[in-house]
Design an enzyme around this catalytic site. Structure first.
Site, short mmCIF file in Angstrom:
data_model
loop_
_atom_site.label_atom_id
_atom_site.label_comp_id
_atom_site.label_asym_id
_atom_site.label_seq_id
_atom_site.Cartn_x
_atom_site.Cartn_y
_atom_site.Cartn_z
N SER A 124 -14.66 -17.59 27.37
CA SER A 124 -13.76 -17.27 28.48
C SER A 124 -13.93 -18.25 29.63
O SER A 124 -15.02 -18.79 29.86
CB SER A 124 -14.06 -15.85 28.98
OG SER A 124 -13.45 -15.59 30.22
N TYR A 179 -19.71 -9.95 32.96
CA TYR A 179 -18.89 -10.36 31.83
C TYR A 179 -19.01 -11.87 31.60
O TYR A 179 -19.25 -12.33 30.48
CB TYR A 179 -17.43 -9.97 32.07
CG TYR A 179 -16.47 -10.56 31.06
CD1 TYR A 179 -16.40 -10.06 29.76
CD2 TYR A 179 -15.64 -11.63 31.41
CE1 TYR A 179 -15.53 -10.61 28.83
CE2 TYR A 179 -14.76 -12.18 30.48
CZ TYR A 179 -14.70 -11.66 29.20
OH TYR A 179 -13.84 -12.21 28.29
#
Length: 327
Positions: free
Chosen positions: A129, A153
């Site tokens: 990501s 995250y």
């Protein structure tokens, strides 16, 4: 080819699985069906893949955090390639509960790498990501940009990249990490900005912008992401590497909301709320490395992609919108 797609009932995973089936591969999907968003959407994704190739598609409901389940999948289906899309997504969610993304995104990944090494998998593609970058020291981000994630995250995604690199170096497991920049398109997660904006506009409600709306995003259309993944079936380039998978440009959140309003024909104006903690101010991908290594060439601009998504939403509104509203 026998291909495992973890998280293959989800948004990106189901698109990757469908594309693999259309190429004639045997696909096994391992997905926990976690109710992070409405599981009925995931069931619809599974049904679609089953219809594409019933005798080449196998669905296993289970978690990558369960070592026995992971090992059984590799044993039972003779896995040759892995597309690891499973994750606990959500920057904001991870701030509220960091333990869950750590368990799934880090421990779950480690279980898969161990099994892939044991079973001599030909390639392991890890979905990473743009959240690994954090603060933008310069734009666009290239892969040499410092990685200082702003959320748990992002930390888990960067940790996963390191694990993949290490397994390439010490176990000769061919791994590649693809750093996705905000993927969107048909069947996307309900809790994304484009989905929320579209849903609200079609029901006559104003889109809600968190912050001043001048933050920018590099939104990547799902078809471009699928092509990047499939390219890794055809080349042995990039082993141990991480690379950006982005779009053709950026857009401000305010301009995005205005474009959705125009596409839906809604008679509304955006409203503004407080900025959300841990959100990046800007994202923008330099895709030169992916272009060089896997001939990646994003073709869908954000305005074209949003237009296509709004058209898809309207065509599928009867079943999709109630699930968006429920999530």
């Amino acid at each position: 080819m026998n291909v495992l797609v973890t998280g293959g009932a989800g948004f990106i995973g189901s698109h990757v699985a469908a594309a693999l089936l259309e190429q004639g591969h045997h696909v096994v999907v391992l997905d926990s069906m976690d109710p992070y968003y409405e599981p009925t959407i995931k069931r619809a994704n599974v049904d679609r893949c089953t219809e594409l190739a019933e005798h080449h598609y196998y669905f296993v409901e289970g978690s990558i955090t369960d070592e026995d389940t992971v090992e059984a999948v590799f044993d039972d289906y003779n896995v040759e390639y892995v597309y690891h899309q499973a994750a606990q997504a959500g920057v904001r969610t991870s701030v509220e509960n960091p333990h869950k993304p750590h368990e799934i995104n880090t421990t779950g990944l480690l279980n898969l790498l161990e099994a892939a090494t044991k079973h001599d998998v030909q390639r392991f593609v890890n979905a990473s990501s743009s959240s690994v970058y954090g603060h933008d020291e310069y734009l666009p981000y290239d892969e040499d940009h410092p990685t200082t994630p702003r959320s748990p995250y992002g930390v888990t995604k960067r940790t996963a990249e390191h694990y993949c690199r290490v397994y390439t170096e010490i176990h000769d497991l061919p791994t590649v990490s693809l750093r996705y920049f905000t993927v969107y398109g048909p069947r996307m997660r309900p809790n994304m900005a484009i989905t929320n904006f579209t849903s609200r506009c079609l029901t006559g409600d104003p889109p809600v912008i968190y912050g001043d709306g001048q933050q920018t995003r590099d939104f990547t259309y799902i078809d471009d992401v699928v092509r990047a993944n499939l390219a890794l079936l055809e080349t042995d380039a990039a082993d141990g590497e991480a690379m950006n998978i982005g779009s053709t440009g950026t857009i401000t959140i305010e301009a995005l909301a205005e474009h959705v309003i125009a596409e839906t024909g809604a008679d509304v104006e955006p409203v503004y709320d407080d900025a959300k903690e841990a959100d990046a101010r800007h994202t923008h991908a330099d895709v030169s490395k992916a272009r060089e290594l896997i001939d990646y060439d994003p073709t869908t601009s954000i305005r074209e992609g949003v237009s296509q998504f709004v058209e898809w939403y309207e065509d599928n509104r009867e079943w999709y919108e109630p699930l968006v509203r429920a999530s």
